[in-house]
Design a protein around this motif. Structure first.
Motif, mmCIF file in Angstrom:
data_model
loop_
_atom_site.group_PDB
_atom_site.id
_atom_site.type_symbol
_atom_site.label_atom_id
_atom_site.label_comp_id
_atom_site.label_asym_id
_atom_site.label_seq_id
_atom_site.Cartn_x
_atom_site.Cartn_y
_atom_site.Cartn_z
ATOM 1 N N ARG A 1 36.125 43.103 33.002
ATOM 2 C CA ARG A 1 36.511 43.937 34.213
ATOM 3 C C ARG A 1 35.289 44.534 35.018
ATOM 4 N NH1 ARG A 1 42.086 45.592 31.147
ATOM 5 N NH2 ARG A 1 43.100 43.616 31.132
ATOM 6 N N ARG B 1 33.467 42.456 36.864
ATOM 7 C CA ARG B 1 34.226 41.967 38.221
ATOM 8 C C ARG B 1 33.934 43.322 39.157
ATOM 9 N NH1 ARG B 1 37.110 38.872 34.694
ATOM 10 N NH2 ARG B 1 38.472 40.565 34.183
ATOM 11 N N SER C 1 41.093 39.159 36.114
ATOM 12 C CA SER C 1 40.901 37.717 36.050
ATOM 13 C C SER C 1 42.057 36.997 36.467
ATOM 14 C CB SER C 1 40.498 37.296 34.672
ATOM 15 O OG SER C 1 41.719 37.227 33.871
#
Length: 660
Positions: free
Chosen positions: A614, A617, A637
């Motif tokens: 995470r 991302r 995701s």
């Protein structure tokens, strides 16, 4: 008659110049990740006046923050326009900026001095140019602190670290020297009292060592180096003796006198080099067990050395230091001195090195003098305490994180590590974002981590801990010792700002914190007076570090050295994030290596592995769209999104027919 800067949908007028009729300033990206601010200027008269790039840059630097000053200037006869009268960007020529081109020569003696100091601190082959940016040449906050210290020593004035961020060129800083206040007393050797006090940082570790017990390895610093080749163990043992003789803190024990701890320097103390035969398959276990052995600070030297022999030409040297005697920056001087001493001992000679200007005990005494008394409202410590009293008001007692298990009543400090890597594109994007915003890479990472923690449920008031070098005098550059202090950096993500806006908040709050970094962390704990608990770290539970302490590699004749893993299995915090930069052959960003140390009391390894995904991302999202609100950043995701919206949300159930 103004410079116009076009950043996406944002347009703002900058500062006009009397010799320029028109100018367009825009961000160019001729190569992926290589963004630069370029000014295209049209002279006011013909022939063109002397509006060279250097003159225009100095003119703008006097009124604008560094990140708004163009890095390249192109003079045109007229701005190219589209048929409907707008600027034709495609017709603008690319600026001719040659990599490695020497900058403008200094125009004054002060500029020349600062150009030299820039070059020395940054490790350049030559002095910097007068208009070269410290941060574009590879500088960061830690090196910035060293530069400010060098300026203090050589010019005898006190400049705040904020000045370097706002005017990061020799020419810009030279203009500030005349109005700067006189420097504080320089660090030097002083007469020793009968009982040597500890530094403020040492006092806290001494207390924690008493609390945890001598068997705890929470504050061990292990360094393991594999040595391949022909090794001389006797020369290595003698070299260790030389290094311990050179740095007093490595032969210092800590005892109580009248209920208070004091430093006791043991003259003539000889460190032991333990020789251990080990099979290659058992090496990692042996390293971990030795690294995890604690210190009795009242009797043990704070340096333990073990040489593991895994073959005729294969050895691993494990140095375990207690944090009370060393920090991350100390590994550089330690490696250099040990390398020089070993080379000399292999020749049958004693090392010849320049005597250190001060020892750690001199620093401990100087620190108390410089900070002054809290009873004096004009002292340094009083002013800094006033700042932290305001900055930490209302700090959360505990950062809410999605843990796998309830927090125990007393932390065990058992930990594990999850590594992760970020590719060169992300690294380059983060670095470019830092340059565009007049911030450091650390500030960009801090803002992104705050967004990430907020997405995990930590709220909008995110306190993070981070270490600062604490080497605020140039006399400390080559000294082994515990100088690092811990700052509490508070990030406010409320109001759903864009990431660029959040980065501006972080930059401002960090610069204020850096300017007040002398107050010892343990004094901040007393100041805030949080609820005392053995279950969690006070003031913050997440640590963030960008490893940029410089090289610390051993260079031993006849041997190839490379680092070996030696984990103590300890975790001081709930989460500790550490980033290290990799560079390409041309110095370009080549990726980031990351590690998350986590408390096994709270988290499973699988949870942390999901967290790191995470975080990646988040980093990719803010690089791709820094002007988007942080609330739009998605941390899930594809599989997690399917689970959340579909799998776990499948509420289909049979419904009976009929009426009541």
């Amino acid at each position: 008659r103004g410079f116009r800067i076009e950043l996406g949908e944002i347009e703002s007028v900058l500062v006009s110049h009397p010799d320029v009729a028109q100018a367009a300033v825009l961000v160019r990206e001729d190569r992926p990740g290589d963004k630069r601010l370029v000014a295209y200027t049209v002279p006011d008269t013909t022939p063109a006046p002397d509006t060279d790039g250097g003159a225009l840059r100095r003119h703008l630097a006097a009124a604008l923050p560094e990140y708004m000053v163009p890095s390249a200037f192109v003079t045109l006869g007229a701005l190219p326009l589209t048929p409907n009268g707008k600027l034709d960007r495609k017709a603008l020529p690319a600026p001719e900026v040659q990599t490695g081109e020497p900058g403008r020569a200094p125009a004054t003696a002060q500029e020349a001095l600062l150009c030299r100091l820039f070059g020395e601190v940054l490790g350049l082959d030559a002095p910097a140019g007068a208009d070269d940016s410290f941060f574009e040449l590879g500088g960061h906050s830690l090196l910035g602190t060293r530069l400010i210290s060098r300026i203090r020593s050589e010019v005898d004035v006190e400049l705040p670290i904020r000045a370097l961020f706002e005017t990061p060129t020799p020419a810009g800083l030279a203009q500030l020297l005349g109005d700067a206040r006189p420097a504080r007393r320089a660090l030097s050797r002083v007469p020793r009292p009968e009982h040597l006090p500890l530094s403020y940082a040492q006092q806290r570790l001494w207390f924690l060592s008493r609390l945890d017990g001598a068997e705890a390895a929470t504050y061990n610093l292990p360094v393991a180096v594999r040595l391949t080749g022909v090794l001389d163990p006797a020369a290595l043992a003698a070299a260790l003796h030389d290094v311990v003789g050179r740095h007093e803190v490595l032969r210092t024990v800590f005892r109580e006198v009248g209920g208070s701890p004091v430093q006791v320097v043991l003259d003539g103390a000889v460190p032991r080099l333990d020789l251990v035969e080990v099979d290659e398959e058992d090496l990692r276990t042996a390293l971990g067990a030795t690294a995890a052995r604690g210190f009795d600070l009242s009797t043990d030297l704070p340096l333990r050395a073990t040489l593991f022999r895994a073959g005729e030409r294969e050895h691993v040297l494990l140095l375990v230091l207690h944090h009370i005697a060393a920090d991350g920056w100390s590994m550089g001087p330690l490696a250099r001195d040990l390398s020089a001493a070993y080379a000399a001992r292999c020749r049958g000679e004693a090392p010849t090195w320049t005597e250190l200007p001060v020892q750690y005990a001199d620093y401990a005494l100087w620190q108390r003098e410089v900070l002054g008394s809290e009873d004096d409202p004009t002292s340094v410590v009083s002013g800094q305490l006033d700042f932290w009293r305001r900055a930490l008001a209302g700090l959360p007692e505990e950062l809410p994180l999605p843990v796998d298990r309830p927090r125990p009543a007393r932390a065990s400090y058992r930990g594990d590590v999850v590594p992760f890597t970020l590719d060169a594109d992300v690294h380059a994007g983060l670095a470019a974002l830092a340059r565009e915003s007049g911030a450091s890479l650390f500030m960009v990472l801090q803002a992104a981590v705050a967004v990430w923690l907020g997405k995990l449920g930590a709220g909008t008031d995110v306190p993070l801990g981070t270490p600062v070098a604490g080497r605020t005098d140039s006399a400390l550059d080559d000294l082994v010792g515990f100088f690092v202090n811990t700052l509490v950096l508070r990030t406010d993500t409320s109001g759903d700002p864009t990431f660029r806006e959040l980065l501006d908040r972080v930059r401002e709050s960090d610069l204020e914190a850096y300017a007040h970094q002398d107050v010892p962390f343990e004094r901040l704990v007393d100041l805030v007076s949080p609820e005392r608990s053995l279950a969690r770290h006070p003031l913050f539970q997440v640590m963030l570090t960008l490893q940029n302490t410089g090289g610390s590699d051993l260079e031993l004749p006849g041997l190839t050295a490379r680092n070996e893993e030696a984990d103590t299995g300890a975790a001081k915090f709930d989460l500790s994030l550490s980033f290290g930069e990799r560079s390409g052959g041309d110095g370009s960003p080549a990726g980031l290596d990351g590690f998350v140390d986590f408390a096994v009391d709270l988290f499973d390894r699988a949870t942390i592995e999901a967290f790191t995904g995470r975080l990646e991302r988040v980093l990719r999202a803010v690089v791709a769209a820094p002007d988007a609100p942080v609330g739009t950043v998605d941390v899930l995701s594809a599989d997690e999104r399917t689970d959340t919206l579909t799998t776990w949300n499948d509420t289909t159930a049979p419904v009976l027919t009929g009426t009541l």
